[in-house]
Design an enzyme around this catalytic site. Sequence first.
Site, PDB file in Angstrom:
ATOM      1  N   ARG A  58      -7.358  10.505   4.241  1.00  0.00           N
ATOM      2  CA  ARG A  58      -5.974  10.379   4.748  1.00  0.00           C
ATOM      3  C   ARG A  58      -6.075   9.903   6.203  1.00  0.00           C
ATOM      4  O   ARG A  58      -6.047  10.701   7.162  1.00  0.00           O
ATOM      5  CB  ARG A  58      -5.253  11.723   4.669  1.00  0.00           C
ATOM      6  CG  ARG A  58      -3.852  11.714   5.299  1.00  0.00           C
ATOM      7  CD  ARG A  58      -2.850  10.880   4.569  1.00  0.00           C
ATOM      8  NE  ARG A  58      -2.704  11.320   3.179  1.00  0.00           N
ATOM      9  CZ  ARG A  58      -2.341  10.511   2.189  1.00  0.00           C
ATOM     10  NH1 ARG A  58      -2.093   9.240   2.437  1.00  0.00           N
ATOM     11  NH2 ARG A  58      -2.242  10.973   0.957  1.00  0.00           N
ATOM     12  N   HIS A 177      -5.662  -0.502   4.539  1.00  0.00           N
ATOM     13  CA  HIS A 177      -4.592   0.484   4.746  1.00  0.00           C
ATOM     14  C   HIS A 177      -4.771   1.184   6.102  1.00  0.00           C
ATOM     15  O   HIS A 177      -5.075   2.388   6.152  1.00  0.00           O
ATOM     16  CB  HIS A 177      -4.654   1.487   3.585  1.00  0.00           C
ATOM     17  CG  HIS A 177      -3.399   2.261   3.369  1.00  0.00           C
ATOM     18  ND1 HIS A 177      -2.938   3.204   4.260  1.00  0.00           N
ATOM     19  CD2 HIS A 177      -2.509   2.255   2.361  1.00  0.00           C
ATOM     20  CE1 HIS A 177      -1.826   3.737   3.804  1.00  0.00           C
ATOM     21  NE2 HIS A 177      -1.541   3.172   2.647  1.00  0.00           N
ATOM     22  N   ASP A 222       8.683   2.112   4.385  1.00  0.00           N
ATOM     23  CA  ASP A 222       7.631   1.689   3.447  1.00  0.00           C
ATOM     24  C   ASP A 222       8.004   0.285   2.984  1.00  0.00           C
ATOM     25  O   ASP A 222       8.762   0.111   2.041  1.00  0.00           O
ATOM     26  CB  ASP A 222       7.573   2.662   2.275  1.00  0.00           C
ATOM     27  CG  ASP A 222       6.303   2.471   1.451  1.00  0.00           C
ATOM     28  OD1 ASP A 222       6.045   3.294   0.553  1.00  0.00           O
ATOM     29  OD2 ASP A 222       5.560   1.488   1.711  1.00  0.00           O
ATOM     30  N   GLU A 281      -0.653  -2.636   7.538  1.00  0.00           N
ATOM     31  CA  GLU A 281      -1.633  -2.854   6.470  1.00  0.00           C
ATOM     32  C   GLU A 281      -1.652  -4.313   5.996  1.00  0.00           C
ATOM     33  O   GLU A 281      -0.860  -4.705   5.153  1.00  0.00           O
ATOM     34  CB  GLU A 281      -1.303  -1.942   5.280  1.00  0.00           C
ATOM     35  CG  GLU A 281      -1.014  -0.495   5.660  1.00  0.00           C
ATOM     36  CD  GLU A 281      -0.342   0.264   4.539  1.00  0.00           C
ATOM     37  OE1 GLU A 281      -0.350  -0.207   3.396  1.00  0.00           O
ATOM     38  OE2 GLU A 281       0.207   1.352   4.824  1.00  0.00           O
TER      39      GLU A 281
HETATM   40  O1  TA6 Z   1       1.133   2.321   2.526  1.00  0.00           O
HETATM   41  C1  TA6 Z   1       2.032   2.208   1.545  1.00  0.00           C
HETATM   42  C2  TA6 Z   1       1.814   3.232   0.430  1.00  0.00           C
HETATM   43  O2  TA6 Z   1       1.741   2.554  -0.793  1.00  0.00           O
HETATM   44  C3  TA6 Z   1       2.954   4.250   0.462  1.00  0.00           C
HETATM   45  O3  TA6 Z   1       3.870   4.004  -0.591  1.00  0.00           O
HETATM   46  C4  TA6 Z   1       2.239   5.585   0.332  1.00  0.00           C
HETATM   47  O4  TA6 Z   1       2.042   5.916  -1.019  1.00  0.00           O
HETATM   48  C5  TA6 Z   1       0.931   5.281   1.067  1.00  0.00           C
HETATM   49  O5  TA6 Z   1       0.586   3.988   0.600  1.00  0.00           O
HETATM   50  C6  TA6 Z   1      -0.144   6.317   0.899  1.00  0.00           C
HETATM   51  O6  TA6 Z   1      -0.705   6.266  -0.395  1.00  0.00           O
HETATM   52  P1  TA6 Z   1      -1.903   7.336  -0.734  1.00  0.00           P
HETATM   53  O7  TA6 Z   1      -2.319   7.021  -2.138  1.00  0.00           O
HETATM   54  O8  TA6 Z   1      -3.004   7.091   0.266  1.00  0.00           O
HETATM   55  O9  TA6 Z   1      -1.293   8.694  -0.555  1.00  0.00           O
END
Ligand code: TA6
Length: 307
Positions: A58, A177, A222, A281
Site C-alpha cells: 500500500r 501506481h 479516481d 499513475e
Molecule cells: O488508482 C486507482 C485505483 O484503481 C482505485 O480505484 C483504487 O482501487 C486504487 O487503484 C487502489 O487499488 P488497490 O488494489 O491497490 O487497493
Amino acid sequence: PTVTFSDDNSRVTAVLPTGESVEVLLYGATVISWKDAAGDEKLWVSEAARLDGSKPVRGGIPLVFPVFGPPPSQAEHPQTAGLSQHGFARSSRWEFLGKSTSESLMGPGKGATDHGAVKLDFGLSSGSEGLDPQARAHWPFKFNLIYSVLLSRESLTTSIVATNDDDKPWDCHVLMHTYLRVKDINKVEITGLDKASYIDKVDGAKTKTEESGKLTITGETDRVYSPVDGPVCVVENGETTYSVTRDNLSNVVVWNPWADKAAGMGDFAPKDGYKNMLCIEPGSVSTWQSVEAGDAFEGAQTITIHQ
Ligand code: TA6
C-alpha cells in the site's frame, strides 16, 4: 553509487554519492522509498503496508500488469478475467538482474560530472519461480518483463519492457501506481491536464473534460485521464514539487481515497494519511495494448523533483 542488499535479500537499495537513494522490494519490484539528498522521502507508504510479500504494498510504486482495475468479466475479456485487481506483477517475487552506473548509462567520463546515476534492473517471466500462481493459472501466456529503476540527482525513472515470448498475441494494460508524498493535499493543485478527457470513476464512470487548468483534490478522486503529451505537475502552495513525464503511456490516473475510503482500507495508516499522498499513475489502461508474438510493449515515467 553504492548498491546493497538487505540481510534477508528482500530488498535492494541504491545510494548516489550526493545522498539521494532508492529502495526496491523484490516483491512486486515495488519502489518503497525514494529520498532526495537531504533524506526527505518523496513517496508515501502506508504505516500498515505489508512488506513481507503477503499482499501488494500500500504505497510506493506498485506495478500494474497485465490488467488495471478489477478483473473484467469472462465475457468482457476472458484473457484476464481470472486475475486479481491490478494483475500479478505487483504480487510476484522479481529477480534482481543487476545495476548499471552513470558511466555505462551516460557514456564514459560523464559519470564524474553528473555525480552519478544508477539504474537497477528487475526481471519477471512466465518461467520465474517467483511468479504469482494466479498468473500461471489464469494468464497462461509466455512473457518476459524487464523493469528498470533509474535514480539520478533530480529524478526517478521507472520503465518497463513487456515482451511476448509466445507464438500468439496477448493483450495487456501497464500502469505505474505511484503514491507521491505531499505536505498537505488541501494545498495541492495538479496542472497539465487541462482540456484532457477523463473517466470519472467516482461519478458513474462518466466521460468528462477537464475544464480548469488546475485540478484541486477536495474529496475522493479516481479519474483516468487521457492527457495530451507534456508534464503533469504537482504544485504545492504555488511551488511545483513534482513534474511527471511519460514515454508511450497515454493515460494518467489521479487517485486519492479521501477519508471514508482510507478508513475502509485495513492496510491504510495513519487514517488521515490521505492528506499526505496523491497517486499520479502513468499508464496505458483505457485500451488494451495488443502485443504480437515476439514483439514488446515499452513504457516509462520520469518524476522530477523541484527543490
Ligand atoms: O488508482 C486507482 C485505483 O484503481 C482505485 O480505484 C483504487 O482501487 C486504487 O487503484 C487502489 O487499488 P488497490 O488494489 O491497490 O487497493
